[in-house]
Enzyme design. Sequence first.
Site, short mmCIF file in Angstrom:
data_model
loop_
_atom_site.label_atom_id
_atom_site.label_comp_id
_atom_site.label_asym_id
_atom_site.label_seq_id
_atom_site.Cartn_x
_atom_site.Cartn_y
_atom_site.Cartn_z
N HIS A 193 -9.15 -2.14 -5.38
CA HIS A 193 -8.09 -2.45 -4.43
C HIS A 193 -7.09 -3.43 -5.03
CE1 HIS A 193 -6.02 -2.54 -0.65
NE2 HIS A 193 -5.87 -3.85 -0.83
N ASP A 249 -3.10 -2.95 -5.19
CA ASP A 249 -2.08 -3.94 -4.83
C ASP A 249 -1.11 -4.18 -5.98
OD1 ASP A 249 -2.93 -4.37 -2.24
OD2 ASP A 249 -4.05 -6.19 -2.70
N HIS A 262 0.82 -1.21 0.00
CA HIS A 262 0.00 0.00 0.00
C HIS A 262 0.86 1.26 0.00
CE1 HIS A 262 -3.54 -2.41 1.97
NE2 HIS A 262 -3.20 -2.86 0.77
N HIS A 290 -0.43 -11.33 -5.10
CA HIS A 290 0.94 -10.87 -4.87
C HIS A 290 1.98 -11.83 -5.44
CE1 HIS A 290 -0.56 -7.63 -2.42
NE2 HIS A 290 -1.19 -8.48 -1.62
#
Length: 308
Positions: A235, A239, A78, A262
């Site tokens: 969001h 990311d 973030h 991720h």
Amino acid sequence: MASWNQRTVAKRVSCTGVGLHSGRPATLTLAPAPADAGITFVRMDLGVEIPARNEHVVDTMLSTSLGRGGARVATVEHVMAALHGMGIDACRVEVDGPEIPILDGSAAPFTCLVQEAGVKVLPAGKRYLVVDQPVEIRDGDKLARLEPADGFSVSFTADFGHPLITDQSFQVKLGERAFEREVARARTFCFRRDIEKMQAMGLAKGGSLENAIVVDEFSILNPEGLRFPDEFARHKVLDAIGDLALFGMPVVGALVAVKSGHAMNQALVKKVLADPAAHRVVRVTGEADAPALRAKVPALAIHEGSAA
């Protein structure tokens, strides 16, 4: 010319919160850094500096963690997204523990920190990673692909098989404060059914309705609801921007992602860096270079005129 030079924060600014997964109190400070220093995380309690680059990624379970010499900093995505979205090239991110504070679960508090600090233009040109050939990672129905494009854009499709998050998509082209307007305020989220499972694994100890969207079988549990109708996909874009910031420089290319996370994002970064034919690094060394690069990346001269 200022918008083509590297930028750092003009003064030290701090915030305090708790780590999402550790639940520990954490204080974070953004501090100025010199040209070509890049973004560096500093574990102040251990005296260890960790460059914010893909080679230092040590964990991608539910967040992105960096490590060096036994020291770790978790949940960096973030603040990395905020620094990238605000055009910051060099910065010391000082933290007094093992995790970045989650704050409200979005990148907006970090963009506010940059605004509070102000921006200082540095005496060196920006470097850009220009994507010349498509590179992709696939895993079943999941995809992360980086392809040549003008500027930097991210397109994400999220599908969690949930009535509220089925085939939800969002796309943004960075530049002209698009990150602040369209991405920064999107919060992290989780499913109520997964909370006990995560806590049994030692995760989500600091999670609450104050710093995450929580979804049960049919509804949003947060009394204020969503900030955007497609906040989940936004969001995931946030990311992805934070993960790709671990190239160590702004990207000139388009990320197309479907259900990636991720781990897949970092695998893509690593694959691009390992393929010299797929990318090149371009540095703006003076005003004479700017017109040629501007033709390729018109969206990257962000925040023009706003720096000190």
